[in-house]
Scaffold this active site. Sequence first.
Site, PDB file in Angstrom:
ATOM      1  CG  ASP A 484     114.794  -2.674 154.695  1.00 32.53           C
ATOM      2  OD1 ASP A 484     114.875  -2.474 153.479  1.00 32.53           O
ATOM      3  OD2 ASP A 484     114.935  -1.780 155.523  1.00 32.53           O
ATOM      4  CD  GLU A 553     113.169   2.906 156.470  1.00 32.13           C
ATOM      5  OE1 GLU A 553     114.099   2.784 157.297  1.00 32.13           O
ATOM      6  OE2 GLU A 553     113.264   2.549 155.288  1.00 32.13           O
TER       7      GLU A 553
END
Length: 912
Positions: A484, A553
């Site tokens: 992330d 994603e």
Amino acid sequence: MFHRETPVFHRPAFPRRRTAAGAVLALVLALTAGTPPATPNAAPGRARVTSVDPAPGSTTALAGFAIRSTAEVADSPAAVSSPGYATAGWYPAGARSTVLAALLAAGKYADPFYSTNQKKIPAADFAVPWWYRSDFTLADTSSRTYLSFSGVISAADVYVNGHQVADKGAVAGAYTQHELDVTELAKAGTNTVAFRIQPNDPRKNLTMGWIDWLQPPPDENMGIVRDVLVRRGGPVALRDAHVVTALSVPSLSSAELTVKAQARNDSASPVTATVSGTIGPIAFSQNVTLAAHQTKPVVFAPAQYPQLRLAAPRVWWPAGMGGQPLYDLSLTASLPSGVSDTARESFGIRDVKAPLNADGARQYSINGRPLLIKGGGWSPDEFLRWDRTFVADRLQYALDLGLNTIRLEGHVEPDEFFDLADRHGLLTLPGWECCDKWEGQVNGDEAGEKWTAADYPVAKASMAAEAARLRDHPSVISFLIGSDFAPDRTIEKTYLDALDAADWPTPVVAAASDNSAPITGSSGMKMTGPYDWVPPNYWYNKQEGGATGFNSETSAGPDIPTLDTLRRMLSPAELDTLWKSPSAKQYHRSPSTTFATLKLYDDALAGRYGAPTGLDDYVRKAQLAQYENVRAQYEAYARNAKDATKPATGVVYWMFASGWTSLHWQLTDRYLDQGGAYFGAKKANEPLHIQYSYDNQAVTVVNNRPTAAAGLTAHVSLFNPDGTRVYDRTATGVGVGGGGASTTALTLPAAVSGLSTTYLAKLVLTDGAGTEVSRNVYWLSTKPDTLDYDHTDWFHTPTTSFADLKGLSSMPRATVSASGTTRADADGMSTTTVTVKNTGSGTVPALLTDVHLVDAQGAPVLPVRWSDNQVSLWPGESTTLTATFRTADLHGSAPRLRVSGWNTATSTVPGS
């Protein structure tokens, strides 16, 4: 996975893969293709004794362990790790097993995949260290003996024959690779190795965690999840063997190979060894002089060894673009007394580039040919139980869906996974995971604890070990050093130094999100979600997670499994709650408060299709919704792959599969059953494909084949739910380039007279001979879904009004017939050929007709690969489907076909 809260069929044969890695924390890599069987038939508490191959250069995996909590063992480590120690009352564990996996195999706990059984397993049992103990026998001590291992979660003290050989400070981290020279302790006959495994906390250790994917296992996967190898060798050891390839692009007419290894003299005297090698018919050798205990690099470069310049090399390609040939390197270190050590490695020749395009998105190309990454996120088994057949089946499913890439966010699988990917032609994107210690330094306490001085060498050793393990696999096309968030400069340099030392051959990506790292720069990826429900038209809007750039994603969240699977995983009371209570917390969704319920999904299901009237109705509406949404996601990215201004370069469905029985993020469920999500993806990614665009009503042809197609005919018809045709149009002479090119065949008008609020669109593509090559049926509404982008959050964009698809509920019943024949093949596989026909005499189509292959008890036969399924047929239309499966999965019964559909009664007919 972006997270803003604390995470509360055939199986091919493979050659053995052996190699070794270089010296970070005395790293040694040894890769083996087979998994020794677990020990269900062993005597209680006794792991089988492993007989070690005495040949120099051999590696032998320990067959299994006896395990027990240190809270129940009063004896000293010296006693526990000595041969002959009694292990009555200990549990048997496989060669790769977490503590909980072993206890489940022993029947200590009820099925954790059912209901809330996992909640009942006491986490306190895993808050103390556990012993792992195994015996191995040596025929003699004439060779040196080493222990080589990784996959220890989270750390361990290691003992051999009553002596400590490493402590938990040195053996820390799930990915670090260790070699321990135990020659002085080894003896002829029985030897004992014991690991005192420390508890795992992913927020505190650089190991593996489950983020918000599923309810985490109570033991947090503490154990040993990769092989522990006993290596034998002479005075000179070969380590770190690998091949650096340089392919001429775009001609692909030649390739240069550079062979590298480390030669290490483990004796107290100087030696001269001959290091010789072969790659197929190519042979090469050189003499290497080593002082006592010296390590020296050995390099065979084309400048000195011109035979390593290949003309017309066999080039490795992703599936659908070419073949997957592999080469085998074999190295031997010889002394006058004989062979001292050997190393073997498989590799492929291919070129990977991934520059940023003009829009700042990462664009991958293989061997000079750009491709759209069509991927899925990978989840291993929740208890990290390695089952090669199960993994091979799942990877075959990925190919069946038309995917070309698997992304592994952490949980980087064992060596055999990448062997399978190499041979199947599936690209892989491994990397570290988010939301735990791996991101603690960057993201603070939100993700995990900040790093201490002890974490940096563990991180570097982890990167070095994984780089050495993965670099020769042609399927591996990058490593994502952040998830992330990109790492800070210190950590990034730590990773890059390890990658450079390993001759890492492919692009290094800073993060899965739109982050930049100080050294590697922009990731070229976005991670804008969504992770929860959005309507199908969302994917066509070129903002947030829509079809531009590289979305690492994303999905519309929940993927409700088939009714068969739901009944295997939920209690009767939970099944009632599933369809009656949208705001209820769902244990089988996520530990995250954001994803605890199905409210967003259920509200949309009721708003678009009508409130469910029962469990069966809820599930059938879910399959319809998931089919249309997953199809739209992949179709939008495929259509925009060649967009002139903001092209789509990659999309990873979150996720491809789940590690347990889940209600979200899965194209196929834990039992390998297939529903709307699966067949929606399969339809979208078919090789030559006709599709509808939600944003501009264009009918587009996408060609995923390598060569162009010409002389095609696109036919579009619109129908009201009763089957009345209200619009018809044909476009002839349609041509489209290859390699993912697309073209607009025609565009539907903004308004059509006589069209009901809910309507059907049938798209058919035929070739020059009039043969149908693609069919696609949509259920649409003149009232579109409306998105509120101003209130987008990190996991979804709200929908302020829903498309009206309730007219589907008024569709009259359609009559469908099905018949099948089954042929058993000599290789243990069977194929059932099914003819499905709409036998109605009126106009009513049979929408989304599903065929399930079942056994005599009505249970699905899984895994199974269908040529197509969930098909829509108009009266008089028929189609022929094939299903391929392992004959043994019928358990001796005759195959049967269970046919159902949106407006078709369920029936079961013989399949042979």
